[in-house]
Design an enzyme around this catalytic site. Structure first.
Site, PDB file in Angstrom:
ATOM      1  N   CYS A  72      94.689  47.442   2.926  1.00  0.00           N
ATOM      2  CA  CYS A  72      94.905  48.578   3.819  1.00  0.00           C
ATOM      3  C   CYS A  72      94.250  48.304   5.162  1.00  0.00           C
ATOM      4  CB  CYS A  72      94.313  49.839   3.187  1.00  0.00           C
ATOM      5  SG  CYS A  72      94.547  51.312   4.180  1.00  0.00           S
ATOM      6  N   GLU A 117     101.528  54.181   1.521  1.00  0.00           N
ATOM      7  CA  GLU A 117     101.561  54.830   2.841  1.00  0.00           C
ATOM      8  C   GLU A 117     101.572  56.358   2.705  1.00  0.00           C
ATOM      9  OE1 GLU A 117     100.746  53.180   5.267  1.00  0.00           O
ATOM     10  OE2 GLU A 117     101.132  51.196   4.449  1.00  0.00           O
TER      11      GLU A 117
HETATM   12 ZN    ZN Z   1      96.697  51.982   3.875  1.00  0.00          ZN
END
Ligand code: ZN
Length: 178
Positions: free
Chosen positions: A99, A142
């Site tokens: 991420c 997401e």
């Molecule tokens: Zn992320």
């Protein structure tokens, strides 16, 4: 999007459930910028809160069809607004995730392998489709950002949260053993 700032874990906005977008025309520019940004970098995806916007909007793509994923179809960059995801199977799979808000780290996360994806794109056109495999994983990752959830929250074994740089060593030590 020349000067963007990526929020990192610890920023309160990454822990917030962000509100629905009511006027899509008002976020069209941001949508185009997000789509451009993931192409440029290139990233698997980015969620609006990671860029400092409290809006239910994500951009994603699937570019790398290599290794274990060589059978996956690649998907062009696109925008999903006000998403609703529904698992379509009880089957789950563990795979590595990373991420932008947790730089240099990666972790093994279990997620459903097949989902229904609903919402709309930046033109207001309705999206209602099925996503599978790694693409489904990216979309789930997401969209989690819109509810203040980070992939580490989904992990059940924190010994599998590692630095990317150590991945070859991890593979050698643990993959062979299993
Ligand atoms: Zn992320």
């Amino acid at each position: 999007m020349d000067d963007f700032k990526l929020l990192r874990m610890g920023h309160p906005l990454l822990r917030k459930k962000v509100p629905l977008i009511k006027d899509i025309s008002a976020v069209k520019n941001l949508a185009l910028n997000m789509k451009h940004l993931i192409t440029l970098e290139p990233w698997s995806g980015v969620a609006a809160p990671q860029l400092g916007h409290a809006l239910r909007m994500v951009a994603f793509q699937l570019t790398e069809a290599v290794g274990e994923r060589k059978n996956e179809v690649s998907h062009p960059p696109r925008i999903l607004i006000n998403p609703v995801l529904t698992p379509l199977t009880d089957e789950t799979k563990e795979d590595w995730e990373a991420c932008l808000s947790l730089p240099d780290l990666m972790g093994l996360v279990r997620r459903p392998t097949k989902i229904r994806v609903q919402g709309c794109d930046e033109t207001g056109a309705e999206i209602n489709e099925v996503a599978e495999g790694h693409y489904a994983r990216i979309i789930q990752h997401e969209c989690d950002h819109l509810d203040g959830i980070l992939y580490v929250d989904r992990m059940t074994d924190m010994t599998k949260l590692i630095y990317r740089s150590e991945y070859p060593l991890w593979l050698e030590a643990f993959q062979k053993a299993s």
